[in-house]
Enzyme design. Structure first.
Site, PDB file in Angstrom:
ATOM      1  CB  SER A  19      -0.898   0.001   1.231  1.00 60.29           C
ATOM      2  OG  SER A  19      -0.102  -0.040   2.403  1.00 60.29           O
ATOM      3  CE1 TYR A  50      -4.094   0.507  -0.896  1.00 57.37           C
ATOM      4  CE2 TYR A  50      -3.496  -1.818  -0.929  1.00 57.37           C
ATOM      5  CZ  TYR A  50      -3.655  -0.614  -1.587  1.00 57.37           C
ATOM      6  OH  TYR A  50      -3.382  -0.540  -2.930  1.00 57.37           O
ATOM      7  N   GLY A  51      -5.050  -0.150   5.686  1.00 55.49           N
ATOM      8  CA  GLY A  51      -5.487  -0.779   6.939  1.00 55.49           C
ATOM      9  C   GLY A  51      -6.805  -0.270   7.480  1.00 55.49           C
ATOM     10  CB  CYS A  81       0.605  -4.976   1.927  1.00 54.88           C
ATOM     11  SG  CYS A  81      -0.733  -4.092   2.734  1.00 54.88           S
ATOM     12  CG  ASN A  82       0.719  -8.591   7.304  1.00 55.93           C
ATOM     13  OD1 ASN A  82       0.720  -9.749   7.670  1.00 55.93           O
ATOM     14  ND2 ASN A  82       1.828  -7.878   7.264  1.00 55.93           N
ATOM     15  CB  SER A  83      -4.097  -4.488   4.718  1.00 55.42           C
ATOM     16  OG  SER A  83      -3.580  -4.018   5.945  1.00 55.42           O
ATOM     17  CB  CYS A 191       1.286  -4.347  10.160  1.00 60.69           C
ATOM     18  SG  CYS A 191       1.393  -2.773   9.271  1.00 60.69           S
ATOM     19  CB  THR A 192       5.029  -4.892   5.759  1.00 60.46           C
ATOM     20  OG1 THR A 192       4.068  -4.025   5.154  1.00 60.46           O
ATOM     21  CG2 THR A 192       4.758  -6.311   5.323  1.00 60.46           C
ATOM     22  CG  HIS A 193       4.057   0.483   8.303  1.00 61.16           C
ATOM     23  ND1 HIS A 193       3.332  -0.001   7.247  1.00 61.16           N
ATOM     24  CD2 HIS A 193       4.247   1.803   8.060  1.00 61.16           C
ATOM     25  CE1 HIS A 193       3.088   1.001   6.406  1.00 61.16           C
ATOM     26  NE2 HIS A 193       3.635   2.100   6.879  1.00 61.16           N
TER      27      HIS A 193
HETATM   28  N1  DGL Z   1       1.641  -2.353   5.066  1.00 62.10           N
HETATM   29  C1  DGL Z   1       0.286  -2.537   5.527  1.00 62.10           C
HETATM   30  C2  DGL Z   1       0.128  -3.938   6.142  1.00 62.10           C
HETATM   31  O1  DGL Z   1       1.062  -4.730   6.216  1.00 62.10           O
HETATM   32  C3  DGL Z   1      -0.171  -1.476   6.489  1.00 62.10           C
HETATM   33  C4  DGL Z   1      -0.187  -0.074   5.992  1.00 62.10           C
HETATM   34  C5  DGL Z   1      -1.541   0.417   5.543  1.00 62.10           C
HETATM   35  O2  DGL Z   1      -2.473   0.483   6.369  1.00 62.10           O
HETATM   36  O3  DGL Z   1      -1.646   0.758   4.366  1.00 62.10           O
HETATM   37  O4  DGL Z   1      -0.973  -4.273   6.531  1.00 62.10           O
END
Ligand code: DGL
Length: 278
Positions: A19, A50-51, A81-83, A191-193
């Site tokens: 995202s 995206y979350g 991205c997990n979402s 979450c990749t952050h």
């Molecule tokens: N990188 C997204 C994840 O792993 C989170 C960031 C977003 O909310 O866009 O879910």
């Protein structure tokens, strides 16, 4: 990739999609493990985060971005991205002829091996929590008792460059309290952050809780998949003592200067020459 599909060009780039910025933690891990590979990274920063979106919205945006990467000729898709993985994983495997690697299944597999007690926590965005994708990933592992905690403020902290300090620790303490009460011995950074918050998270949880990074596990899964399918880049000629590095291209649907600024703050000068993509 099924056996009847045409084998992609092994020297084509790997496509990494997120995202926005979190997927850069996956990119960094892929670069560490597969330095010779060319990579095209696409961050949909114009529509992030995206979350906070519905799964249907995330699905639409993610498939659009993945289609673009396939049009650019990538040999594999990494959904960093997990979402987005929660929203499109099954569709993406059917839709594309190149291999698709996500962040959720590799982290779940690692967790099954890592936990001693079966008490596992996952921290993630609201979209990932609502999708229950991690519950689905553990369906064949009844010994795992999963507790999910959405941490909506973490993405904002990371993108503001705040990866420590009293305010972050205070918020993290609140998010982690229910997981500590459930006596987890393993925490999935779903979450990749969040790998950028490893310091404060392990400080608060202590050494008895194992942290599983969906970013690192995704990079390992990418290595394993390309190796198994004989899709690793042809070895590049050695340049003196230095191993030749692959080329990396960064595309954003948002503002390239902003992407470069935040990207460099998060993973350093790997991020360069960001291009606008629409
Ligand atoms: N990188 C997204 C994840 O792993 C989170 C960031 C977003 O909310 O866009 O879910």
């Amino acid at each position: 990739m099924t056996p009847d599909q045409v084998k992609p060009d092994r020297d084509a780039p790997i496509g990494i999609f997120d995202s926005g910025f979190g997927g850069l933690t996956v990119l960094r891990a892929v670069v560490d493990q597969l330095p010779e590979e060319d990579i095209i990274y696409l961050g949909d920063t114009a529509r992030a985060p995206y979350g906070e979106k519905t799964i249907a919205e995330v699905r639409e945006y993610a498939l659009e971005c993945l289609d673009h990467l396939v049009d650019l000729g990538v040999k594999a898709l990494v959904i960093a991205c997990n979402s987005a993985s929660s929203a499109v994983l099954r569709d993406a495997r059917e839709r594309y002829s190149v291999p698709v690697i996500d962040v959720i299944l590799p982290a779940a597999r690692r967790t099954v091996g890592a936990t001693r007690t079966g008490q596992v926590g996952v921290i993630c965005t609201e979209a990932t929590a609502t999708s229950r994708s991690y519950d689905d990933a553990f369906i064949a592992a009844p010994q795992i008792h999963l507790k999910t905690q959405a941490c909506p403020r973490f993405v904002e902290f990371v993108e503001d460059g705040i990866t420590g300090g009293p305010e972050l620790l205070g918020v993290a303490r609140e998010y982690l309290a229910p997981l500590q009460a459930a006596d987890i011995d393993t925490l999935i950074l779903g979450c990749t952050h969040y790998p950028l918050l490893t310091g404060p998270l392990s400080y608060l949880l202590g050494d008895s809780v194992t942290l599983v990074s969906s970013a690192d596990e995704c990079a390992k899964a990418t290595y394993a998949r390309l190796t198994a399918l004989d899709l690793l880049h042809t070895p590049r000629a050695a340049n003196g003592h230095r191993r030749q590095q692959g080329r990396r291209r960064f595309l954003t649907t948002g503002n390239p200067e902003r992407f470069e600024g935040i990207g460099r703050r998060l993973i350093g000068d790997l991020v360069a020459d960001v291009e606008q993509f629409s």
